[in-house]
Every structure is written in structure tokens, then in C-alpha cells.
Write a protein that holds these residues in place. Structure first.
Motif, short mmCIF file in Angstrom:
data_model
loop_
_atom_site.label_atom_id
_atom_site.label_comp_id
_atom_site.label_asym_id
_atom_site.label_seq_id
_atom_site.Cartn_x
_atom_site.Cartn_y
_atom_site.Cartn_z
N ALA A 214 0.87 -1.35 -0.06
CA ALA A 214 -0.09 0.09 -0.02
C ALA A 214 0.76 1.22 0.02
O ALA A 214 0.48 2.10 -0.80
CB ALA A 214 -0.90 -0.24 1.14
N ALA A 215 1.97 1.14 0.91
CA ALA A 215 2.86 2.54 0.97
C ALA A 215 3.51 2.67 -0.61
O ALA A 215 3.63 3.71 -0.92
CB ALA A 215 4.03 2.34 1.75
N ARG A 216 3.74 1.47 -1.15
CA ARG A 216 4.42 1.44 -2.39
C ARG A 216 3.65 2.13 -3.61
O ARG A 216 3.97 3.22 -4.32
CB ARG A 216 5.06 0.38 -2.89
CG ARG A 216 6.05 0.26 -3.98
CD ARG A 216 6.52 -1.10 -4.34
NE ARG A 216 6.64 -1.99 -3.32
CZ ARG A 216 6.20 -3.08 -3.09
NH1 ARG A 216 5.32 -3.60 -4.22
NH2 ARG A 216 6.14 -3.92 -2.33
N ARG B 278 3.28 5.80 -3.02
CA ARG B 278 4.61 6.26 -2.77
C ARG B 278 5.15 6.93 -1.60
O ARG B 278 5.41 8.32 -1.56
CB ARG B 278 4.59 7.34 -4.07
CG ARG B 278 4.33 6.77 -5.64
CD ARG B 278 5.53 5.89 -5.90
NE ARG B 278 5.30 5.69 -7.24
CZ ARG B 278 4.98 4.41 -7.94
NH1 ARG B 278 4.55 3.48 -7.26
NH2 ARG B 278 5.17 4.12 -9.18
N ILE B 279 4.50 6.38 -0.61
CA ILE B 279 5.09 7.12 0.87
C ILE B 279 5.83 5.88 1.57
O ILE B 279 5.73 4.86 1.27
CB ILE B 279 3.67 7.40 1.60
CG1 ILE B 279 2.88 6.02 1.68
CG2 ILE B 279 3.23 8.72 1.09
CD1 ILE B 279 1.66 6.42 2.70
N GLY B 280 6.55 6.43 2.65
CA GLY B 280 7.22 5.28 3.43
C GLY B 280 6.28 4.46 4.16
O GLY B 280 5.00 4.44 4.64
N ARG B 281 6.71 3.32 4.73
CA ARG B 281 5.82 2.59 5.37
C ARG B 281 5.54 2.99 6.84
O ARG B 281 4.47 2.75 7.19
CB ARG B 281 7.08 1.15 5.65
CG ARG B 281 6.17 0.07 6.32
CD ARG B 281 7.19 -1.29 6.40
NE ARG B 281 8.28 -0.92 7.21
CZ ARG B 281 8.69 -1.32 8.37
NH1 ARG B 281 7.89 -1.92 9.04
NH2 ARG B 281 9.79 -0.88 9.14
N THR B 282 6.66 3.61 7.52
CA THR B 282 6.03 4.39 8.69
C THR B 282 4.65 5.30 8.64
O THR B 282 3.92 5.45 9.50
CB THR B 282 7.44 5.14 9.29
OG1 THR B 282 8.38 4.30 9.38
CG2 THR B 282 6.82 5.67 10.51
N VAL B 283 4.93 5.91 7.62
CA VAL B 283 3.89 7.05 7.32
C VAL B 283 2.50 6.33 6.98
O VAL B 283 1.52 6.76 7.33
CB VAL B 283 4.17 8.10 6.09
CG1 VAL B 283 2.76 8.61 5.55
CG2 VAL B 283 5.36 8.74 6.40
N CYS B 284 2.44 5.28 6.31
CA CYS B 284 1.43 4.41 6.08
C CYS B 284 0.76 3.95 7.19
O CYS B 284 -0.41 3.92 7.31
CB CYS B 284 1.59 3.39 4.94
SG CYS B 284 0.42 2.46 4.16
N TYR B 285 1.77 3.31 7.98
CA TYR B 285 1.38 3.01 9.29
C TYR B 285 0.59 3.93 10.12
O TYR B 285 -0.37 3.73 10.89
CB TYR B 285 2.41 2.10 10.34
CG TYR B 285 2.53 0.63 10.09
CD1 TYR B 285 1.61 -0.30 10.40
CD2 TYR B 285 3.61 0.31 9.16
CE1 TYR B 285 1.94 -1.47 10.01
CE2 TYR B 285 4.04 -0.99 8.90
CZ TYR B 285 3.03 -1.92 9.42
OH TYR B 285 3.39 -3.27 8.97
N ARG B 286 1.03 5.02 10.29
CA ARG B 286 0.43 6.44 10.57
C ARG B 286 -0.84 6.73 10.22
O ARG B 286 -1.75 6.86 11.07
CB ARG B 286 1.40 7.53 10.69
CG ARG B 286 1.03 8.57 11.48
CD ARG B 286 1.80 9.95 11.53
NE ARG B 286 3.20 9.41 11.66
CZ ARG B 286 4.27 10.12 10.87
NH1 ARG B 286 3.91 10.70 9.70
NH2 ARG B 286 5.46 9.61 10.73
N LEU B 287 -1.02 6.45 9.00
CA LEU B 287 -2.18 6.82 8.42
C LEU B 287 -3.21 5.81 8.66
O LEU B 287 -4.65 6.03 9.16
CB LEU B 287 -2.28 6.92 6.68
CG LEU B 287 -1.40 7.92 6.05
CD1 LEU B 287 -1.23 7.52 4.77
CD2 LEU B 287 -2.35 9.23 6.41
N ILE B 288 -2.89 4.44 8.91
CA ILE B 288 -3.63 3.31 9.34
C ILE B 288 -4.15 3.60 10.52
O ILE B 288 -5.42 3.53 11.21
CB ILE B 288 -2.98 2.12 9.19
CG1 ILE B 288 -3.13 1.68 7.71
CG2 ILE B 288 -3.90 0.90 9.88
CD1 ILE B 288 -2.20 0.55 7.36
#
Length: 72
Positions: A21-23, A26-36
Motif C-alpha cells: 500500500a505504501a509503495r 509512494r510514501i514510506g512504510r512508517t507514514v502508511c502505518y501512521r495513516l492506518i
């Protein structure tokens, strides 16, 4: 032997890993976890795993676009 690019296969997936999902975003994995974590990006638990529905990606992008539209 399958010669289709990996992206073709990835586009058919219903549930994505957080990394996938992060890919796509086009965001980092940490940012993706924050959005979740904040609920901005939908995710579902499967046992101890966390998956992002593929349809949640365009829904999130549409919300971002709507929030950033200039006032008419």
C-alpha cells in the motif's frame, strides 16, 4: 513460465500488505502505518496480520483531492 511484470500481478490483489500500500501511494512504510493508526487509510486485521483493501487506496486519494479543492 509467467513473464508478466510484478506490477500486473500486484494490481489484481484484493488485500495489500502495508508495504505494498505504501509503495502504491509512494510514501514510506512508517507514514502508511501512521495513516492506518489514525483511521485515514482503511485496514483490516487477518489474525496477527494487517492488510489494506486495494479499494482503500483510491478512496483515500479521492478524500485528499476533495479536501484540497479550492473553494468555488
Amino acid at each position: 513460465m509467467d513473464t508478466a511484470p510484478a506490477d500486473t500481478f500486484e494490481n489484481t490483489l484484493v488485500l495489500l500488505t502495508v508495504e505494498e500500500a505504501a509503495r502504491r501511494l509512494r510514501i514510506g512504510r512508517t507514514v502508511c502505518y501512521r495513516l492506518i493508526g489514525t483511521g485515514e487509510l482503511e485496514s483490516v486485521p487477518i489474525g496477527r496480520l494487517r492488510r489494506v483493501p486495494a479499494v482503500a487506496i483510491p478512496e483515500y486519494v479521492n478524500r485528499l483531492r476533495a479536501a484540497n479543492k479550492p473553494a468555488a
